[in-house]
Enzyme design. Structure first.
Site, PDB file in Angstrom:
ATOM      1  N   HIS A   1       0.844  -1.198   0.000  1.00  0.00           N
ATOM      2  CA  HIS A   1       0.000   0.000   0.000  1.00  0.00           C
ATOM      3  C   HIS A   1       0.870   1.235   0.000  1.00  0.00           C
ATOM      4  O   HIS A   1       1.956   1.245   0.581  1.00  0.00           O
ATOM      5  CB  HIS A   1      -0.959   0.026   1.188  1.00  0.00           C
ATOM      6  CG  HIS A   1      -0.297  -0.208   2.511  1.00  0.00           C
ATOM      7  ND1 HIS A   1       0.090  -1.462   2.931  1.00  0.00           N
ATOM      8  CD2 HIS A   1       0.061   0.647   3.504  1.00  0.00           C
ATOM      9  CE1 HIS A   1       0.650  -1.376   4.124  1.00  0.00           C
ATOM     10  NE2 HIS A   1       0.662  -0.116   4.499  1.00  0.00           N
TER      11      HIS A   1
ATOM     12  N   HIS B   1       0.775   5.188   1.105  1.00  0.00           N
ATOM     13  CA  HIS B   1       0.091   6.213   1.889  1.00  0.00           C
ATOM     14  C   HIS B   1       0.143   7.531   1.112  1.00  0.00           C
ATOM     15  O   HIS B   1       1.216   7.942   0.659  1.00  0.00           O
ATOM     16  CB  HIS B   1       0.802   6.462   3.222  1.00  0.00           C
ATOM     17  CG  HIS B   1       0.829   5.299   4.160  1.00  0.00           C
ATOM     18  ND1 HIS B   1       0.043   5.242   5.293  1.00  0.00           N
ATOM     19  CD2 HIS B   1       1.569   4.164   4.172  1.00  0.00           C
ATOM     20  CE1 HIS B   1       0.307   4.116   5.953  1.00  0.00           C
ATOM     21  NE2 HIS B   1       1.224   3.441   5.304  1.00  0.00           N
TER      22      HIS B   1
HETATM   23  P1  AMP Z   1       1.563   0.367   7.441  1.00  0.00           P
HETATM   24  O1  AMP Z   1       1.877   0.561   8.904  1.00  0.00           O
HETATM   25  O2  AMP Z   1       2.433   1.163   6.515  1.00  0.00           O
HETATM   26  O3  AMP Z   1       1.512  -1.109   7.076  1.00  0.00           O
HETATM   27  O4  AMP Z   1       0.123   0.966   7.237  1.00  0.00           O
HETATM   28  C1  AMP Z   1      -1.042   0.256   7.532  1.00  0.00           C
HETATM   29  C2  AMP Z   1      -2.120   1.268   7.694  1.00  0.00           C
HETATM   30  O5  AMP Z   1      -3.348   0.598   7.609  1.00  0.00           O
HETATM   31  C3  AMP Z   1      -2.106   2.014   9.039  1.00  0.00           C
HETATM   32  O6  AMP Z   1      -1.948   3.405   8.810  1.00  0.00           O
HETATM   33  C4  AMP Z   1      -3.471   1.676   9.637  1.00  0.00           C
HETATM   34  O7  AMP Z   1      -4.055   2.762  10.318  1.00  0.00           O
HETATM   35  C5  AMP Z   1      -4.258   1.292   8.405  1.00  0.00           C
HETATM   36  N1  AMP Z   1      -5.387   0.391   8.627  1.00  0.00           N
HETATM   37  C6  AMP Z   1      -5.426  -0.717   9.408  1.00  0.00           C
HETATM   38  N2  AMP Z   1      -6.629  -1.307   9.329  1.00  0.00           N
HETATM   39  C7  AMP Z   1      -7.375  -0.572   8.477  1.00  0.00           C
HETATM   40  C8  AMP Z   1      -8.706  -0.652   7.985  1.00  0.00           C
HETATM   41  N3  AMP Z   1      -9.549  -1.648   8.348  1.00  0.00           N
HETATM   42  N4  AMP Z   1      -9.146   0.305   7.142  1.00  0.00           N
HETATM   43  C9  AMP Z   1      -8.341   1.309   6.777  1.00  0.00           C
HETATM   44  N5  AMP Z   1      -7.057   1.452   7.183  1.00  0.00           N
HETATM   45  C10 AMP Z   1      -6.575   0.523   8.023  1.00  0.00           C
END
Ligand code: AMP
Ligand code: ZN
Length: 133
Positions: free
Chosen positions: A98, A100
């Site tokens: 993903h 950001h």
């Molecule tokens: P990372 O730490 O780069 O893997 O980012 C994962 C992101 O996913 C974090 O910023 C979380 O807040 C976000 N996240 C986790 N669960 C969900 C969800 N169900 N819907 C939207 N974002 C999520």
């Protein structure tokens, strides 16, 4: 992958506040936004991170520019941090690639404040509708 959170979001099995979708990518609001409009853009197919397969970046390219432009136009973001964490030691917590897109505003500019959460609580589905336009 049946146990992957973002595969389930892509499949619509877990709800999300969607801001973008095309044949190869889906964009939705982060549930813990660092700044207002914090969006995650993911490939539809399961890829662990951005260093697994170079072609996965092409799958996000249209969405990246489209969402970035909408965050500027709809929310008035004057800057956007675009980043992807690859690997647990980089802070990756969901192992489906993903990117950001973190909108930034003149009141809290700069890299030093990137991780200083300043998004206020608000209805993410309404915010997503505003971003979609
Ligand atoms: P990372 O730490 O780069 O893997 O980012 C994962 C992101 O996913 C974090 O910023 C979380 O807040 C976000 N996240 C986790 N669960 C969900 C969800 N169900 N819907 C939207 N974002 C999520
Ligand atoms: Zn997945």
């Amino acid at each position: 992958m049946s146990d992957c959170l973002f595969c389930k979001i892509v499949a619509g099995e877990i709800p999300s506040s969607q801001v973008f979708a095309d044949e190869t990518a889906v964009g939705f609001l982060d549930i813990e936004p660092l700044h207002r409009g914090h969006t995650l853009l993911v490939p539809r197919r399961h890829v662990a991170d951005g260093l697994t397969d170079p072609s996965v970046w092409d799958e996000l390219a249209v969405g990246l520019v489209s969402v970035g432009q909408r965050l500027r136009a709809a929310l008035g973001a004057t800057g956007i941090n675009i980043l992807s964490n690859a690997g647990a030691d980089a802070g990756q917590s969901v192992f489906h690639f993903h990117v950001h897109l973190i909108p930034r505003y003149p009141d809290h500019p700069g890299m030093a404040d990137l991780m200083t959460r300043d998004a206020r609580a608000e209805d993410l589905s309404q915010l997503a509708a505003l971003i979609r336009g």
